[in-house]
Design a protein around this motif. Sequence first.
Motif, PDB file in Angstrom:
ATOM      1  N   GLY A  60       8.785   0.880  -2.950  1.00  0.00           N
ATOM      2  CA  GLY A  60       7.624   0.593  -3.797  1.00  0.00           C
ATOM      3  C   GLY A  60       7.230   1.766  -4.679  1.00  0.00           C
ATOM      4  N   SER A  63       4.291   1.348  -7.115  1.00  0.00           N
ATOM      5  CA  SER A  63       2.902   1.217  -6.633  1.00  0.00           C
ATOM      6  C   SER A  63       2.225   2.581  -6.600  1.00  0.00           C
ATOM      7  CB  SER A  63       2.895   0.608  -5.225  1.00  0.00           C
ATOM      8  OG  SER A  63       3.406   1.536  -4.296  1.00  0.00           O
ATOM      9  N   ASN A  64       0.910   2.564  -6.615  1.00  0.00           N
ATOM     10  CA  ASN A  64       0.185   3.838  -6.534  1.00  0.00           C
ATOM     11  C   ASN A  64       0.445   4.526  -5.203  1.00  0.00           C
ATOM     12  OD1 ASN A  64      -0.893   3.723  -9.086  1.00  0.00           O
ATOM     13  ND2 ASN A  64      -2.741   2.660  -8.437  1.00  0.00           N
ATOM     14  N   CYS A  65       0.446   3.745  -4.111  1.00  0.00           N
ATOM     15  CA  CYS A  65       0.724   4.355  -2.802  1.00  0.00           C
ATOM     16  C   CYS A  65       2.141   4.929  -2.761  1.00  0.00           C
ATOM     17  CB  CYS A  65       0.538   3.319  -1.696  1.00  0.00           C
ATOM     18  SG  CYS A  65      -1.176   2.838  -1.444  1.00  0.00           S
ATOM     19  N   ARG A 102      15.054  -1.882  -7.809  1.00  0.00           N
ATOM     20  CA  ARG A 102      14.622  -2.754  -6.717  1.00  0.00           C
ATOM     21  C   ARG A 102      15.057  -4.203  -6.903  1.00  0.00           C
ATOM     22  NH1 ARG A 102       9.975  -5.963  -7.121  1.00  0.00           N
ATOM     23  NH2 ARG A 102       8.506  -5.588  -8.820  1.00  0.00           N
ATOM     24  N   ALA A 127       5.592   0.796   1.148  1.00  0.00           N
ATOM     25  CA  ALA A 127       4.242   0.797   0.564  1.00  0.00           C
ATOM     26  C   ALA A 127       3.831  -0.575   0.060  1.00  0.00           C
ATOM     27  CB  ALA A 127       4.182   1.801  -0.591  1.00  0.00           C
ATOM     28  N   VAL A 128       4.752  -1.503  -0.047  1.00  0.00           N
ATOM     29  CA  VAL A 128       4.396  -2.742  -0.753  1.00  0.00           C
ATOM     30  C   VAL A 128       4.712  -4.057  -0.049  1.00  0.00           C
ATOM     31  CG1 VAL A 128       4.454  -1.808  -3.103  1.00  0.00           C
ATOM     32  CG2 VAL A 128       6.566  -2.617  -2.037  1.00  0.00           C
ATOM     33  N   ASN A 129       5.772  -4.097   0.733  1.00  0.00           N
ATOM     34  CA  ASN A 129       6.222  -5.402   1.222  1.00  0.00           C
ATOM     35  C   ASN A 129       5.347  -5.950   2.337  1.00  0.00           C
ATOM     36  OD1 ASN A 129       8.716  -6.328  -0.105  1.00  0.00           O
ATOM     37  ND2 ASN A 129       9.464  -4.299   0.510  1.00  0.00           N
ATOM     38  N   LEU A 152       2.550  -0.125   5.224  1.00  0.00           N
ATOM     39  CA  LEU A 152       1.143  -0.246   4.821  1.00  0.00           C
ATOM     40  C   LEU A 152       0.610  -1.656   4.999  1.00  0.00           C
ATOM     41  CD1 LEU A 152       0.696   1.948   1.638  1.00  0.00           C
ATOM     42  CD2 LEU A 152       0.297   2.491   4.034  1.00  0.00           C
ATOM     43  N   VAL A 153       1.499  -2.644   4.945  1.00  0.00           N
ATOM     44  CA  VAL A 153       1.048  -4.036   5.074  1.00  0.00           C
ATOM     45  C   VAL A 153       1.601  -4.580   6.382  1.00  0.00           C
ATOM     46  CG1 VAL A 153       0.912  -6.284   3.970  1.00  0.00           C
ATOM     47  CG2 VAL A 153       1.163  -4.234   2.553  1.00  0.00           C
ATOM     48  N   THR A 176       0.230   1.643   9.521  1.00  0.00           N
ATOM     49  CA  THR A 176      -0.572   2.737   8.958  1.00  0.00           C
ATOM     50  C   THR A 176      -1.926   2.239   8.478  1.00  0.00           C
ATOM     51  OG1 THR A 176       1.392   3.946   8.280  1.00  0.00           O
ATOM     52  CG2 THR A 176      -0.639   4.435   7.090  1.00  0.00           C
ATOM     53  N   GLY A 178      -4.776   3.863   6.270  1.00  0.00           N
ATOM     54  CA  GLY A 178      -5.069   5.062   5.482  1.00  0.00           C
ATOM     55  C   GLY A 178      -6.552   5.276   5.291  1.00  0.00           C
ATOM     56  N   TYR A 226      -4.200  -8.086 -10.346  1.00  0.00           N
ATOM     57  CA  TYR A 226      -3.816  -7.739  -8.964  1.00  0.00           C
ATOM     58  C   TYR A 226      -3.479  -9.001  -8.190  1.00  0.00           C
ATOM     59  CZ  TYR A 226      -5.116  -2.756  -9.011  1.00  0.00           C
ATOM     60  OH  TYR A 226      -5.161  -1.409  -9.254  1.00  0.00           O
TER      61      TYR A 226
HETATM   62  N1  LIG Z   1      -2.604   0.249   5.202  1.00  0.00           N
HETATM   63  C1  LIG Z   1      -3.370   0.954   4.361  1.00  0.00           C
HETATM   64  O1  LIG Z   1      -4.124   1.826   4.774  1.00  0.00           O
HETATM   65  C2  LIG Z   1      -3.302   0.705   2.885  1.00  0.00           C
HETATM   66  C3  LIG Z   1      -3.911   1.595   1.989  1.00  0.00           C
HETATM   67  C4  LIG Z   1      -3.786   1.369   0.606  1.00  0.00           C
HETATM   68  C5  LIG Z   1      -3.084   0.244   0.156  1.00  0.00           C
HETATM   69  N2  LIG Z   1      -2.561  -0.626   1.071  1.00  0.00           N
HETATM   70  C6  LIG Z   1      -1.760  -1.787   0.638  1.00  0.00           C
HETATM   71  O2  LIG Z   1      -0.559  -1.241   0.117  1.00  0.00           O
HETATM   72  C7  LIG Z   1      -0.057  -2.087  -0.913  1.00  0.00           C
HETATM   73  C8  LIG Z   1       0.209  -1.252  -2.145  1.00  0.00           C
HETATM   74  O3  LIG Z   1      -1.031  -0.884  -2.743  1.00  0.00           O
HETATM   75  P1  LIG Z   1      -1.060  -0.186  -4.186  1.00  0.00           P
HETATM   76  O4  LIG Z   1      -2.476  -0.162  -4.626  1.00  0.00           O
HETATM   77  O5  LIG Z   1      -0.295   1.086  -4.111  1.00  0.00           O
HETATM   78  O6  LIG Z   1      -0.250  -1.263  -5.032  1.00  0.00           O
HETATM   79  P2  LIG Z   1      -0.067  -1.345  -6.627  1.00  0.00           P
HETATM   80  O7  LIG Z   1      -0.274  -0.004  -7.223  1.00  0.00           O
HETATM   81  O8  LIG Z   1      -0.841  -2.505  -7.116  1.00  0.00           O
HETATM   82  O9  LIG Z   1       1.517  -1.670  -6.693  1.00  0.00           O
HETATM   83  C9  LIG Z   1       2.034  -2.857  -7.186  1.00  0.00           C
HETATM   84  C10 LIG Z   1       3.448  -2.532  -7.685  1.00  0.00           C
HETATM   85  O10 LIG Z   1       4.355  -2.446  -6.583  1.00  0.00           O
HETATM   86  C11 LIG Z   1       5.659  -2.745  -7.043  1.00  0.00           C
HETATM   87  N3  LIG Z   1       6.284  -3.740  -6.158  1.00  0.00           N
HETATM   88  C12 LIG Z   1       5.838  -4.990  -5.924  1.00  0.00           C
HETATM   89  N4  LIG Z   1       6.686  -5.612  -5.078  1.00  0.00           N
HETATM   90  C13 LIG Z   1       7.672  -4.740  -4.781  1.00  0.00           C
HETATM   91  C14 LIG Z   1       8.830  -4.810  -3.953  1.00  0.00           C
HETATM   92  N5  LIG Z   1       9.145  -5.902  -3.270  1.00  0.00           N
HETATM   93  N6  LIG Z   1       9.617  -3.716  -3.851  1.00  0.00           N
HETATM   94  C15 LIG Z   1       9.310  -2.583  -4.522  1.00  0.00           C
HETATM   95  N7  LIG Z   1       8.236  -2.469  -5.329  1.00  0.00           N
HETATM   96  C16 LIG Z   1       7.426  -3.534  -5.457  1.00  0.00           C
HETATM   97  C17 LIG Z   1       5.524  -3.312  -8.474  1.00  0.00           C
HETATM   98  O11 LIG Z   1       5.861  -2.271  -9.394  1.00  0.00           O
HETATM   99  P3  LIG Z   1       7.235  -2.342 -10.267  1.00  0.00           P
HETATM  100  O12 LIG Z   1       7.344  -3.745 -10.771  1.00  0.00           O
HETATM  101  O13 LIG Z   1       7.002  -1.310 -11.347  1.00  0.00           O
HETATM  102  O14 LIG Z   1       8.344  -1.958  -9.337  1.00  0.00           O
HETATM  103  C18 LIG Z   1       4.039  -3.613  -8.562  1.00  0.00           C
HETATM  104  O15 LIG Z   1       3.535  -3.517  -9.878  1.00  0.00           O
HETATM  105  C19 LIG Z   1      -1.112  -3.192  -1.118  1.00  0.00           C
HETATM  106  O16 LIG Z   1      -0.695  -4.334  -0.395  1.00  0.00           O
HETATM  107  C20 LIG Z   1      -2.366  -2.591  -0.514  1.00  0.00           C
HETATM  108  O17 LIG Z   1      -3.245  -3.608  -0.045  1.00  0.00           O
HETATM  109  C21 LIG Z   1      -2.635  -0.403   2.415  1.00  0.00           C
END
Ligand SMILES: NC(=O)c1ccc[n+]([C@@H]2O[C@H](COP(=O)([O-])OP(=O)(O)OC[C@H]3O[C@@H](n4cnc5c(N)ncnc54)[C@H](OP(=O)(O)O)[C@@H]3O)[C@@H](O)[C@H]2O)c1
Length: 239
Positions: A60, A63-65, A102, A127-129, A152-153, A176, A178, A226
């Motif tokens: 991922g 993604s920002n993470c 990817r 970070a994303v799946n 993360l998910v 995780t 965060g 989103y």
């Molecule tokens: N557990 C925790 O503490 C925690 C904390 C923060 C966030 N989260 C979760 O972590 C996830 C990511 O958050 P975020 O804010 O970083 O997301 P985000 O910045 O919105 O990232 C979305 C981007 O991820 C990429 N992506 C989507 N599906 C993918 C895949 N199958 N393989 C690789 N890349 C993929 C795409 O970018 P490209 O098209 O450019 O590849 C998409 O634009 C979310 O589900 C959020 O709820 C969890």
Amino acid sequence: MYFQGNSTGAFEDDCATLPTNIIAGLVGFFDKEHGLDLPSPWNSTESRSHLANSSILIIGGGSNCGRFATQLANLAGLGTIVVVGGKKEELRRYGATHVVDRHGGDDAVLQRVRDIVGDDLVYAFDAVNLPAGQHLAINALSNSKQGTLARLVWSRGAVEESKLHPKQAGYVLKDTLGSSHYKPEIAIPFWKHIAGYLVENKIQPLAHVVEQGLDAAKVNEVLDRYRDGKAVTQTHFHL
Ligand SMILES: NC(=O)c1ccc[n+]([C@@H]2O[C@H](COP(=O)([O-])OP(=O)(O)OC[C@H]3O[C@@H](n4cnc5c(N)ncnc54)[C@H](OP(=O)(O)O)[C@@H]3O)[C@@H](O)[C@H]2O)c1
């Protein structure tokens, strides 16, 4: 003190890109209970020299993470940082040694990763799946050495066991959460060091856009993107 991030925003907006996305990687990397238990960069009593010969997989990079996780992997001193997805040039700037396309299906992506790490990978961070897509990272982990995936998910569904390749040495899954408040033992030293990391460019704030005022339609537009899984640049609303 001022540092030049990769955005055109002010200091406060640069800093606002950090929580909570960098804390997700922080806990995912350096916590024993909820992460990969890597030695932390700020603790000089822990030996980190072995990390130079170790690889990590980050799923991922778009993604920002994932972007922050790439920077944290570099800060931790991992020698090989393989990132799936995201912009090559940007991720290289953050320390990625390899950026993998990817697209093309799980088998093709797995092969690209294994062509780089062989059967040696013991650290992975997704970070994303959703769990249904996490077999990619698990299959990239070594078969002969026990590896760990921090994800993360984790609350929506289960890993598809039927898609997992054999793991003679098994594997470990870490869920995780965060949160600085939940993990003060990791968060406090990190926040104490953050100014230095920013000034030294070891951590770079992420791109963002600033909207002046509370424009509900604009807020909804961002949230809809989103919801619909479209690419979103982090948007800060100045009230
Ligand atoms: N557990 C925790 O503490 C925690 C904390 C923060 C966030 N989260 C979760 O972590 C996830 C990511 O958050 P975020 O804010 O970083 O997301 P985000 O910045 O919105 O990232 C979305 C981007 O991820 C990429 N992506 C989507 N599906 C993918 C895949 N199958 N393989 C690789 N890349 C993929 C795409 O970018 P490209 O098209 O450019 O590849 C998409 O634009 C979310 O589900 C959020 O709820 C969890």
